[in-house]
Design an enzyme around this catalytic site. Structure first.
Site, PDB file in Angstrom:
ATOM      1  N   ASP A   9     -10.700 -13.788  32.099  1.00 58.18           N
ATOM      2  CA  ASP A   9     -10.527 -12.635  31.209  1.00 58.18           C
ATOM      3  C   ASP A   9      -9.102 -12.666  30.661  1.00 58.18           C
ATOM      4  O   ASP A   9      -8.136 -12.545  31.415  1.00 58.18           O
ATOM      5  CB  ASP A   9     -10.780 -11.346  31.986  1.00 58.18           C
ATOM      6  CG  ASP A   9     -10.889 -10.122  31.088  1.00 58.18           C
ATOM      7  OD1 ASP A   9     -10.906 -10.300  29.857  1.00 58.18           O
ATOM      8  OD2 ASP A   9     -10.959  -9.006  31.619  1.00 58.18           O
ATOM      9  N   ASP A  28     -12.791 -13.142  24.392  1.00 57.55           N
ATOM     10  CA  ASP A  28     -11.706 -13.199  25.371  1.00 57.55           C
ATOM     11  C   ASP A  28     -12.153 -13.292  26.820  1.00 57.55           C
ATOM     12  O   ASP A  28     -11.324 -13.187  27.723  1.00 57.55           O
ATOM     13  CB  ASP A  28     -10.786 -11.988  25.195  1.00 57.55           C
ATOM     14  CG  ASP A  28     -11.505 -10.665  25.427  1.00 57.55           C
ATOM     15  OD1 ASP A  28     -12.744 -10.646  25.368  1.00 57.55           O
ATOM     16  OD2 ASP A  28     -10.814  -9.656  25.656  1.00 57.55           O
ATOM     17  N   GLU A  29     -13.428 -13.500  27.076  1.00 59.21           N
ATOM     18  CA  GLU A  29     -13.845 -13.657  28.466  1.00 59.21           C
ATOM     19  C   GLU A  29     -15.083 -14.534  28.567  1.00 59.21           C
ATOM     20  O   GLU A  29     -15.883 -14.618  27.641  1.00 59.21           O
ATOM     21  CB  GLU A  29     -14.087 -12.306  29.138  1.00 59.21           C
ATOM     22  CG  GLU A  29     -15.183 -11.475  28.541  1.00 59.21           C
ATOM     23  CD  GLU A  29     -15.423 -10.187  29.317  1.00 59.21           C
ATOM     24  OE1 GLU A  29     -15.387 -10.226  30.564  1.00 59.21           O
ATOM     25  OE2 GLU A  29     -15.651  -9.147  28.673  1.00 59.21           O
TER      26      GLU A  29
END
EC number: 2.7.7.7
Length: 318
Positions: free
Chosen positions: A10, A104-105
């Site tokens: 993350d 983003d993860e």
């Protein structure tokens, strides 16, 4: 308990961190990524802004009252996608079992990794170091036997840290885990749990499956497994898309009208993908997942191609 080695990566305040990298003179100041406007909501907030209580999905109007000195920058989704592609290139050096959740993860299954590194914690350290070296951005990681536990663990050492949860420590970890840390437990569900005397996952574990079904519907079955550390979902490797989509996961339950404030951001992101791929769209689908994991979808199909200006309007009509 599963012998798999799952990493949840993350990125730390991703959109805000990318903007700070591009505008280093803003470092140390509370930075908010959002379009300004009475009905706009925050896409991301830097850690400095979070100290004032600002967070994603908060209305800009509220944010300005809490932190008048915040600096607002508009989102640049093309740039975020470019950086995300760099990050995924790092992932692919270690495994091809990568399941993106957003820009983003992602989940990574490194049980059998390309470098034959025996400890998943070491794999996570290398990945985080490579991401920082190549993008200048920091990432946090959770390492555990399954996706549920890895996602919780990635939040344990934020920002720029990692937490390893080995199988033999899972039950002790869950015993004191606050209920609000369980995915899907929003304000409404949490309030109901507390009314039943539940405070931790350990408390929840003392209820029988049938009792949880009675109190929480089908989600009760899921809760029964999660609080026992059970999550057999595989990491689903990236597949070629047959459709173009974008989504956002809100950090808390919101009224429908406030949640709809995210539609302009989603529409712009979607339209950028459509134009970049040089394709045309004739239908649009809106998917909403409620606090109790019910999924509601609405689709509109038109005889003509949707123009840019109509996309957000179509989303609202869904």
């Amino acid at each position: 308990m599963s012998s798999r080695k799952i990493i949840h990566i993350d990125m730390d305040a991703f959109y805000a961190s990318v903007e700070l990298r591009e505008q280093p003179h803003l470092k140390g100041r509370p930075v908010v990524v959002a379009w300004e406007g009475a009905r706009s909501v925050i896409c991301a907030a830097s850690y400095e802004a979070r100290q004032f209580g600002l967070h994603s999905a908060m209305s800009v109007a509220t944010a300005k009252r809490l932190c008048p000195q915040a600096v607002y920058v508009p989102p640049h989704f093309d740039l975020y996608r470019q950086v995300s592609a760099q990050i995924h290139a790092v992932f692919r050096r270690y495994t091809d079992l990568i399941e993106p959740l957003s820009l983003d993860e992602a989940y990574l299954d490194v049980t059998r990794n390309f470098k034959n590194i025996p400890y998943a914690g070491d794999v996570a350290k290398e990945i985080r170091a490579a991401i920082f070296a190549e993008t200048g951005l920091t990432a946090s990681a959770g390492i555990a036997p399954n996706k549920f536990l890895a996602k919780i663990a990635s939040d344990w050492r934020k920002p720029n840290g990692q937490f390893v949860l080995p199988p033999h420590k899972v039950m002790a970890f869950l015993e004191t885990l606050p209920l609000g840390k369980i995915p899907g437990v929003g304000k409404v569900t949490l309030k109901k749990m507390q009314s039943l005397g539940m405070r931790t996952a350990g408390d929840l574990r003392r209820f029988e499956r049938g009792e949880l079904l009675n109190h929480f519907g089908r989600y009760g079955y899921r809760l029964y497994d999660l609080v026992r550390g059970t999550d057999e979902r595989p990491v689903k490797a990236e597949r070629e898309r047959l459709q173009i989509s974008t989504e956002i996961t809100l950090p808390e339950d919101l009224p429908l009208e406030q949640a709809a404030g995210h539609l302009p951001h989603l529409a712009e992101d979607l339209w950028r993908q459509i134009t970049r791929k040089n394709v045309e769209a004739q239908s649009v689908t809106l998917k909403l997942k409620t606090y109790d994991f019910r999924i509601i979808t609405r689709t509109l199909t038109y005889s003509s191609v949707l123009p840019d200006c109509a996309l957000c309007c179509r989303l609202r009509k869904c």
